[in-house]
Design a protein around this motif. Structure first.
Motif, PDB file in Angstrom:
ATOM      1  N   ALA A   1       6.401   9.182  -0.109  1.00 21.59           N
ATOM      2  CA  ALA A   1       5.224   8.246   0.281  1.00 21.59           C
ATOM      3  C   ALA A   1       5.517   7.266   1.262  1.00 21.59           C
ATOM      4  O   ALA A   1       6.505   6.882   1.642  1.00 21.59           O
ATOM      5  CB  ALA A   1       4.696   7.532  -1.025  1.00 21.59           C
ATOM      6  N   GLU A   2       4.508   6.993   1.993  1.00 28.75           N
ATOM      7  CA  GLU A   2       4.416   6.022   3.006  1.00 28.75           C
ATOM      8  C   GLU A   2       4.003   4.553   2.346  1.00 28.75           C
ATOM      9  O   GLU A   2       3.016   4.458   1.858  1.00 28.75           O
ATOM     10  CB  GLU A   2       3.640   6.299   4.175  1.00 28.75           C
ATOM     11  CG  GLU A   2       3.744   5.356   5.455  1.00 28.75           C
ATOM     12  CD  GLU A   2       2.897   5.932   6.572  1.00 28.75           C
ATOM     13  OE1 GLU A   2       2.241   5.100   7.150  1.00 28.75           O
ATOM     14  OE2 GLU A   2       3.022   7.030   6.804  1.00 28.75           O
ATOM     15  N   ILE A   3       4.713   3.497   2.780  1.00 31.86           N
ATOM     16  CA  ILE A   3       4.682   2.241   2.361  1.00 31.86           C
ATOM     17  C   ILE A   3       4.236   1.435   3.403  1.00 31.86           C
ATOM     18  O   ILE A   3       4.780   1.284   4.479  1.00 31.86           O
ATOM     19  CB  ILE A   3       5.793   1.434   1.572  1.00 31.86           C
ATOM     20  CG1 ILE A   3       6.297   2.505   0.324  1.00 31.86           C
ATOM     21  CG2 ILE A   3       5.464   0.170   1.111  1.00 31.86           C
ATOM     22  CD1 ILE A   3       7.227   1.994  -0.715  1.00 31.86           C
TER      23      ILE A   3
ATOM     24  N   LYS B   1       9.395   0.781  -7.594  1.00 31.18           N
ATOM     25  CA  LYS B   1       8.387   1.624  -8.494  1.00 31.18           C
ATOM     26  C   LYS B   1       7.650   2.919  -7.831  1.00 31.18           C
ATOM     27  O   LYS B   1       7.937   3.945  -8.196  1.00 31.18           O
ATOM     28  CB  LYS B   1       7.098   0.827  -8.857  1.00 31.18           C
ATOM     29  CG  LYS B   1       6.165   1.386  -9.941  1.00 31.18           C
ATOM     30  CD  LYS B   1       4.822   0.743 -10.058  1.00 31.18           C
ATOM     31  CE  LYS B   1       3.850   1.212 -10.502  1.00 31.18           C
ATOM     32  NZ  LYS B   1       2.464   0.181 -10.892  1.00 31.18           N
ATOM     33  N   ALA B   2       7.595   2.604  -6.446  1.00 33.99           N
ATOM     34  CA  ALA B   2       7.020   3.655  -5.557  1.00 33.99           C
ATOM     35  C   ALA B   2       8.330   4.888  -5.337  1.00 33.99           C
ATOM     36  O   ALA B   2       8.196   6.071  -5.253  1.00 33.99           O
ATOM     37  CB  ALA B   2       6.504   3.029  -4.219  1.00 33.99           C
TER      38      ALA B   2
ATOM     39  N   GLU C   1       0.821  -1.033  -0.206  1.00 32.90           N
ATOM     40  CA  GLU C   1      -0.144   0.027  -0.027  1.00 32.90           C
ATOM     41  C   GLU C   1       1.029   1.191   0.068  1.00 32.90           C
ATOM     42  O   GLU C   1       1.830   1.113   0.895  1.00 32.90           O
ATOM     43  CB  GLU C   1      -0.747   0.044   1.324  1.00 32.90           C
ATOM     44  CG  GLU C   1      -1.791  -1.069   1.327  1.00 32.90           C
ATOM     45  CD  GLU C   1      -2.507  -1.324   2.507  1.00 32.90           C
ATOM     46  OE1 GLU C   1      -2.862  -0.113   3.237  1.00 32.90           O
ATOM     47  OE2 GLU C   1      -2.633  -2.411   3.100  1.00 32.90           O
ATOM     48  N   VAL C   2       0.703   2.116  -0.704  1.00 32.69           N
ATOM     49  CA  VAL C   2       1.428   3.272  -1.036  1.00 32.69           C
ATOM     50  C   VAL C   2       0.407   4.661  -0.826  1.00 32.69           C
ATOM     51  O   VAL C   2      -0.391   4.796  -1.530  1.00 32.69           O
ATOM     52  CB  VAL C   2       2.020   3.529  -2.362  1.00 32.69           C
ATOM     53  CG1 VAL C   2       2.847   4.867  -2.448  1.00 32.69           C
ATOM     54  CG2 VAL C   2       2.954   2.323  -2.622  1.00 32.69           C
TER      55      VAL C   2
END
Length: 191
Positions: free
Chosen positions: A17-19, A38-39, A7-8
């Motif tokens: 971004a938080e993963i 990718k993120a 989840e991003v």
């Protein structure tokens, strides 16, 4: 641009971004690594909250994204015994070196090396109840925001990357030279 294995959540306009949805203390599968990469490429800085990993797990995680390099060559302390890829960061040393509690002046990490790492991984062990902020910039977004004439000018420029710009002591300069001429070896050679 969805993700199936993680989840991003975007945390800022142009960067970060938080993963969630992964446990970094266990080996990740190839699909999880692909989606994390990718993120990272999209958001430039990613955060994993609530992870409980040790040095070995950090190195294992890091190795999924490429060859792991020797720890940062500047300043104190030396890399962690048994883990030459990890350099501890201690705010008390920054206060002693710079006179204030900070990570020092604006900088990029290890770009002067012959084979600079693609990314840096910071693992917070002792997190203060306030402060301790780290700031990043997204130079891709900055470049894309330039007017066409400024972008054309920027395209003609070259950068010279140096460690400490001559402020280092003689022993530090020797370490810097060794680091800058090394391959990706974890044991910097003398040049």
């Amino acid at each position: 641009m969805g993700y199936k294995h993680i989840e991003v959540k975007q945390v800022a306009g142009f960067i970060g971004a938080e993963i969630s949805g992964v446990d970094l203390s266990r080996p990740l599968n190839d699909d999880e690594v692909k989606e994390i990469r990718k993120a990272l490429l999209k958001w430039k800085v990613v955060f994993f909250r609530g992870q409980n990993i040790d040095h070995a797990a950090q190195v294992e995680f890091t190795s999924r994204f490429g060859e792991v390099t020797f720890a940062h060559p500047l300043g104190e302390p030396e890399p962690v015994a048994g883990f030459p890829q990890i350099k501890p960061v201690d705010r008390r040393l920054y206060e002693k070196q710079y006179g204030f509690r900070s990570g020092g002046p604006w900088h990029t990490d290890v770009t002067a090396a012959i084979n600079p790492p693609a990314a840096s991984i910071l693992r917070a062990v002792n997190v203060p109840s306030f402060g301790g902020d780290t700031q990043w910039s997204n130079l891709v977004a900055a470049y894309e925001g330039l007017s066409a004439p400024l972008r054309a000018l920027a395209d003609t420029l070259k950068a010279e990357h140096r460690f400490n710009g001559g402020k280092a002591s003689a022993p530090q300069q020797q370490v810097h030279r060794a680091y800058c001429c090394q391959s990706t070896s974890l044991n910097p050679p003398s040049c």
